[in-house]
Motif scaffolding. Structure first.
Motif, PDB file in Angstrom:
ATOM      1  N   LYS A 507       0.914  -1.291   0.143  1.00 44.19           N
ATOM      2  CA  LYS A 507       0.125   0.089   0.008  1.00 44.19           C
ATOM      3  C   LYS A 507       0.729   1.270   0.025  1.00 44.19           C
ATOM      4  CE  LYS A 507      -4.114  -1.886   2.181  1.00 44.19           C
ATOM      5  NZ  LYS A 507      -4.813  -1.887   3.514  1.00 44.19           N
ATOM      6  N   LEU A 508       2.010   1.195   0.646  1.00 44.72           N
ATOM      7  CA  LEU A 508       3.058   2.337   0.669  1.00 44.72           C
ATOM      8  C   LEU A 508       3.402   2.522  -0.518  1.00 44.72           C
ATOM      9  CD1 LEU A 508       4.905   1.605   3.994  1.00 44.72           C
ATOM     10  CD2 LEU A 508       3.015   2.857   3.791  1.00 44.72           C
ATOM     11  N   GLU A 509       3.716   1.556  -1.340  1.00 47.56           N
ATOM     12  CA  GLU A 509       4.469   1.778  -2.693  1.00 47.56           C
ATOM     13  C   GLU A 509       2.885   2.337  -3.610  1.00 47.56           C
ATOM     14  OE1 GLU A 509       5.635  -1.964  -3.852  1.00 47.56           O
ATOM     15  OE2 GLU A 509       7.988  -1.588  -3.199  1.00 47.56           O
ATOM     16  N   GLY A 510       1.762   2.008  -3.287  1.00 45.09           N
ATOM     17  CA  GLY A 510       0.555   2.258  -3.979  1.00 45.09           C
ATOM     18  C   GLY A 510       0.368   3.896  -3.914  1.00 45.09           C
ATOM     19  N   MET A 511       0.830   4.456  -3.067  1.00 36.51           N
ATOM     20  CA  MET A 511       0.840   5.861  -2.596  1.00 36.51           C
ATOM     21  C   MET A 511       1.569   6.435  -3.416  1.00 36.51           C
ATOM     22  SD  MET A 511       0.281   5.655   1.716  1.00 36.51           S
ATOM     23  CE  MET A 511       0.695   7.434   1.876  1.00 36.51           C
ATOM     24  N   PHE A 512       3.090   6.022  -3.676  1.00 36.20           N
ATOM     25  CA  PHE A 512       3.847   6.821  -4.408  1.00 36.20           C
ATOM     26  C   PHE A 512       3.386   6.610  -5.887  1.00 36.20           C
ATOM     27  CE2 PHE A 512       6.570   6.177  -1.025  1.00 36.20           C
ATOM     28  CZ  PHE A 512       7.509   7.404  -1.092  1.00 36.20           C
ATOM     29  N   ASN A 513       2.770   5.526  -6.328  1.00 34.41           N
ATOM     30  CA  ASN A 513       2.490   5.247  -7.646  1.00 34.41           C
ATOM     31  C   ASN A 513       1.125   6.302  -7.757  1.00 34.41           C
ATOM     32  OD1 ASN A 513       2.233   4.012 -10.270  1.00 34.41           O
ATOM     33  ND2 ASN A 513       0.315   3.306  -9.457  1.00 34.41           N
ATOM     34  N   ASP A 514       0.329   6.804  -6.834  1.00 30.02           N
ATOM     35  CA  ASP A 514      -0.828   7.532  -6.897  1.00 30.02           C
ATOM     36  C   ASP A 514      -0.194   9.052  -7.171  1.00 30.02           C
ATOM     37  OD1 ASP A 514      -2.629   5.853  -6.821  1.00 30.02           O
ATOM     38  OD2 ASP A 514      -3.246   6.174  -4.755  1.00 30.02           O
ATOM     39  N   MET A 515       0.892   9.271  -6.609  1.00 31.95           N
ATOM     40  CA  MET A 515       1.572  10.673  -6.747  1.00 31.95           C
ATOM     41  C   MET A 515       2.189  10.931  -8.164  1.00 31.95           C
ATOM     42  SD  MET A 515       1.077  12.433  -3.870  1.00 31.95           S
ATOM     43  CE  MET A 515       2.396  13.510  -4.166  1.00 31.95           C
ATOM     44  N   LYS A 516       2.701   9.712  -8.760  1.00 32.91           N
ATOM     45  CA  LYS A 516       3.040   9.708 -10.101  1.00 32.91           C
ATOM     46  C   LYS A 516       1.995   9.823 -11.064  1.00 32.91           C
ATOM     47  CE  LYS A 516       5.967   7.473 -13.431  1.00 32.91           C
ATOM     48  NZ  LYS A 516       4.925   7.584 -14.376  1.00 32.91           N
ATOM     49  N   LEU A 517       0.934   9.253 -10.997  1.00 32.44           N
ATOM     50  CA  LEU A 517      -0.201   9.390 -11.802  1.00 32.44           C
ATOM     51  C   LEU A 517      -0.944  10.619 -11.632  1.00 32.44           C
ATOM     52  CD1 LEU A 517      -1.878   5.573 -11.340  1.00 32.44           C
ATOM     53  CD2 LEU A 517      -0.418   6.571 -13.303  1.00 32.44           C
ATOM     54  N   SER A 518      -1.206  11.253 -10.419  1.00 32.81           N
ATOM     55  CA  SER A 518      -1.802  12.576 -10.260  1.00 32.81           C
ATOM     56  C   SER A 518      -0.997  13.563 -10.933  1.00 32.81           C
ATOM     57  CB  SER A 518      -1.904  12.775  -8.782  1.00 32.81           C
ATOM     58  OG  SER A 518      -2.675  11.749  -8.074  1.00 32.81           O
ATOM     59  N   ASN A 519       0.483  13.467 -10.797  1.00 29.67           N
ATOM     60  CA  ASN A 519       1.102  14.482 -11.693  1.00 29.67           C
ATOM     61  C   ASN A 519       0.928  14.693 -12.983  1.00 29.67           C
ATOM     62  OD1 ASN A 519       2.545  15.536  -9.334  1.00 29.67           O
ATOM     63  ND2 ASN A 519       4.170  14.048  -9.501  1.00 29.67           N
ATOM     64  N   ASP A 520       0.865  13.191 -13.806  1.00 29.71           N
ATOM     65  CA  ASP A 520       0.433  13.087 -15.022  1.00 29.71           C
ATOM     66  C   ASP A 520      -0.814  13.549 -15.340  1.00 29.71           C
ATOM     67  OD1 ASP A 520       2.958  11.855 -15.194  1.00 29.71           O
ATOM     68  OD2 ASP A 520       2.153   9.846 -15.176  1.00 29.71           O
ATOM     69  N   THR A 521      -1.873  13.309 -14.437  1.00 30.16           N
ATOM     70  CA  THR A 521      -3.244  13.771 -14.650  1.00 30.16           C
ATOM     71  C   THR A 521      -3.333  15.253 -14.571  1.00 30.16           C
ATOM     72  OG1 THR A 521      -4.161  11.943 -13.537  1.00 30.16           O
ATOM     73  CG2 THR A 521      -5.454  13.748 -13.466  1.00 30.16           C
ATOM     74  N   MET A 522      -2.592  15.999 -13.538  1.00 31.92           N
ATOM     75  CA  MET A 522      -2.801  17.336 -13.577  1.00 31.92           C
ATOM     76  C   MET A 522      -1.801  18.028 -14.837  1.00 31.92           C
ATOM     77  SD  MET A 522      -4.115  18.316 -11.123  1.00 31.92           S
ATOM     78  CE  MET A 522      -3.980  20.036 -11.378  1.00 31.92           C
ATOM     79  N   GLU A 523      -0.899  17.344 -15.257  1.00 30.71           N
ATOM     80  CA  GLU A 523      -0.362  17.913 -16.643  1.00 30.71           C
ATOM     81  C   GLU A 523      -1.344  18.106 -17.843  1.00 30.71           C
ATOM     82  OE1 GLU A 523       3.344  15.851 -17.263  1.00 30.71           O
ATOM     83  OE2 GLU A 523       4.259  16.769 -16.010  1.00 30.71           O
TER      84      GLU A 523
END
Length: 745
Positions: A507-523
């Motif tokens: 789950k901790l690694e899932g949090m990092f993955n969410d941050m990366k996907l969120s950056n892509d989504t915001m772009e």
């Protein structure tokens, strides 16, 4: 001319005689006179060949016994003469009490004895050569010792045995005692006599040294070291006691090496162990102001090394040391645990008296949150320092003893798990080291600290509780952009994964993955706005998977400003157009906003939490509260503080900060963890039974405990309750023997 032959008969011719005629008495007379000269070392003018022939003839003419007995008699007479002339005058007198003079008298006696021995053996060497034929012929047929061996027996009988042997033993023991008392002796004099005693023995018996001297030496040593141990224990500190004992071991070893028999080393060491170590183990370790704890406090590595070396010599030594080390660590750990709790004010009840003044006073009595946080961080740092101290002692003083390493780990695990806040404290410590803005620590130093923290994390049994705290702290770092670096965060995750496995950090690694996907989504969203999307205020959205992040089930309602509602709806439409079947729920408690505010004198840019868009009354006093107090009541009123001033242009207000939980918060966390443990236990039981189909109760309990141990230590009674619950839900059934289960689902 004719010759007349006699008729009387033939004349007999007698055989000629071979060799001269030999007189036994005359031969012995000559030989005995020469033997006396040999024993007195005046054989320079004698003929070896002539004396050898005398002995040969006596044996040849059946006078071997006379030769053997006569020679022995001459040897005895010579010994008596030497004793009366050289040895008896040197006998130590018992009236002298001065240790130095007594030692010198003993030394003189021992030198005289050694000189007599050398005089005697020199004569025996000459006799052995001259009477070689007697040794080869007569002694074998008569079954008597050869002249060399007989000479040694005669020396033993006439010199060593009573009454002289008492003087020899007393003189040697006196020299040893003098040296033990710290004086210098002539070791060569003692060694010379010890060598004599080692060479002398009765036929088929032990040496005189083994039979006479060694028992007396060991008996005297027992009495000496019994008194020595008691005296040193009363007069010396623990460190000095150990140094004295080590010196005694070294001196006794040197003594046996230089002038005693090496065979005496083992019994002497046993005496030292029995009287200087074994009876005083606890007294040495527990000695006030100088024992084990004092050595550890003062980092006396040499003394600790000496303690380990000496205690490892006796059977009870290391077990006693391990117990004392364990007790010392646990005691120190308990002190750290107590120091981390400032008092009851640290965990106040949530429902204090709602009255304004009374409530304010109650609040004032609480320890500040940052002080409590400081105590938590200090606890972890103190535990790390304690671990470093004992690791250094273990490697340098205790020679990396594996059994002692197990004792250290057991002790640390014991006191760390006695602190119910340990998982939270460790998570806060990691959080503090992974935040941005920390000064004075390089990446390498931070990584080293985290490596040590993992060692402490390894000791806690409630690893799932740590996981819950760590997840919350990690979420705050990621959402607020406070992580020192992505590499440091992932490095910590790698350490946790290595320690507890992939599922622990999933789950901790899932949090990092969410941050990366969120950056892509915001772009993508910003490009959408640039292409003509809806207008509104600039927002940055992080889309969190609810199963990965520590999202509250219910959040307090928050009324957004119109401009924020417009922007949030715009993002929601954009996101759902890209991802069907998903639902977005805003979490204002985890967000923040930048607000530009114009006051009377100048404008400021305020960074506030999302809730503070509606209310901001922190220490900067942006709003005025009526009536003024620390707490907010439903009847309180607020007004804008137009006269607010501050030297800073950008001001952070109500930033979400990591802090130690209150008692109520901790209870809520514990309840949630217990609920998760029930689910995990049931899932583990079902997983095991699905694979095995049939198991006995004890085997199932043991297997569930083993599989869950990397997250928490399950209670067998709790596992039994989960089994009963699964039986009621028809996942399992109890067999007829009432001791085993079958899988049903």
């Amino acid at each position: 001319m004719a010759t007349v032959r006699s008729r009387a008969g033939k004349q007999r011719i007698r055989p000629p005689k071979h060799g001269p005629s030999v007189s036994v008495d005359e031969t012995w007379t000559k030989l005995s006179a020469n033997i006396v000269e040999m024993l007195n070392h005046r054989a320079g003018n004698l003929s070896f060949e002539e004396n050898h022939r005398y002995g040969y003839n006596l044996v040849l003419f059946k006078s071997g016994q006379m030769l053997y007995d006569g020679t022995c008699k001459l040897v005895v007479e010579n010994l008596d003469n030497l004793t009366n002339r050289d040895l008896i005058p040197t006998f130590p007198s018992g009236s002298n009490d001065d240790p130095i003079q007594k030692s010198q008298a003993g030394e003189t006696f021992l030198k005289a004895l050694r000189k007599l021995w050398e005089d005697h053996t020199a004569g025996l060497h000459k006799l052995k050569d001259v009477l070689n034929y007697m040794d080869r012929v007569y002694t074998k047929s008569a079954n008597v010792p050869e002249i060399w061996d007989k000479g040694l027996l005669l020396f033993l009988k006439h010199i060593i045995l009573p009454p002289i042997d008492g003087h020899i033993t007393s003189a040697i023991l006196n020299q040893i005692q003098t040296e033990r008392d710290g004086f210098v002796i002539n070791r060569s004099a003692v060694k010379g006599c010890v060598d004599v005693l080692l060479q002398l023995s009765e036929p088929e018996g032990p040496s005189v040294y083994k039979q006479e001297l060694e028992p007396a030496l060991l008996k005297e040593s027992e009495a000496f070291y019994r008194d020595e141990g008691e005296k040193l224990l009363e007069t010396c500190s623990a460190s000095e006691y150990l140094r004295r004992v080590e010196s005694r071991f070294d001196s006794e070893e040197a003594r046996t090496h230089h002038y005693l028999s090496p065979l005496t080393d083992a019994p002497l060491r046993q005496i030292l162990e029995n009287y200087l170590l074994t009876p005083h183990l606890s007294a040495i370790i527990d000695k006030p102001n100088s024992g084990l704890d004092s050595m550890i406090d003062l980092d006396k590595v040499d003394d600790l090394s000496r303690l380990y070396k000496l205690l490892s010599m006796v059977p009870k030594g290391l077990p006693t040391l391990r117990k004392s080390i364990r007790d010392s660590i646990i005691r120190r750990g308990k002190d750290l645990n107590l120091a981390s709790v400032p008092g009851e004010a640290n965990d106040p009840p949530a429902d204090e008296d709602p009255g304004g003044k009374g409530k304010g006073k109650a609040k004032a009595r609480q320890s500040p949150a940052n002080q409590t946080l400081s105590l938590a961080l200090q606890w972890v740092q103190d535990v790390l320092n304690l671990k470093d101290k004992f690791d250094t002692i273990w490697s340098k003083a205790f020679r990396s003893d594996r059994e002692l390493e197990g004792t250290l780990n057991e002790a640390f695990e014991s006191f760390i798990n006695q602190n119910e806040k340990a998982p939270e404290f460790i998570s806060l410590f990691v959080d503090d080291n992974l935040k941005k803005g920390l000064k004075g620590k390089s990446d390498t130093e931070i990584d080293a600290v985290l490596d040590k923290t993992i060692l402490i994390f390894r000791y806690i049994t409630d690893k799932d509780l740590f996981d819950r705290y760590y997840k919350g702290h990690l979420a705050k770092r990621l959402l607020n952009g406070r992580s020192i670096s992505d590499d440091a965060e992932r490095g910590m995750l790698a350490k946790l994964k290595l320690e507890c496995g992939y599922q622990f950090t999933q789950k901790l690694e899932g949090m990092f993955n969410d941050m990366k996907l969120s950056n892509d989504t915001m772009e993508a969203y910003r490009r959408h706005l640039d292409d003509g999307g809806a207008d509104g205020m600039e927002i940055s959205v992080i889309v969190m998977t609810s199963t990965f992040w520590p999202v509250a089930d219910t959040s307090p309602s928050c009324t957004f400003p119109e401009v924020l509602i417009k922007s949030s709806e715009s993002f929601k439409q954009f996101y759902l157009s890209r991802h069907s079947g998903r639902r977005l729920t805003w979490q204002p408690a985890m967000g923040n906003a930048d607000v530009r505010v114009q006051f009377r004198e100048k404008s400021h840019e305020l960074n506030v939490s999302t809730y503070c868009l509606s209310l901001a009354c922190a220490k900067y006093k942006i709003l005025k509260k009526h009536p003024p107090s620390r707490d907010v009541s439903p009847s309180d009123a607020f007004s804008f503080h137009m006269d607010f001033t501050n030297n800073l242009y950008k001001i952070k207000i109500s930033t979400v900060a990591s802090k130690v939980e209150s008692a109520d918060e901790r209870k809520e966390t514990k309840d949630r963890v217990d609920e998760e443990r029930r689910y995990q236990s049931e899932a583990c039981i079902v997983r095991i039974m699905k694979d095995r189909k049939h198991m006995t109760h004890n085997d199932l309990i043991n297997e569930v405990t083993r599989q869950l141990a990397n997250r928490f230590q399950p209670n067998p009674l709790d596992i039994k309750k989960r089994i009963e619950n699964l039986i009621e839900r028809e996942y399992l059934e109890r067999c007829d023997d009432r001791k085993s289960y079958n899988y049903m689902a």
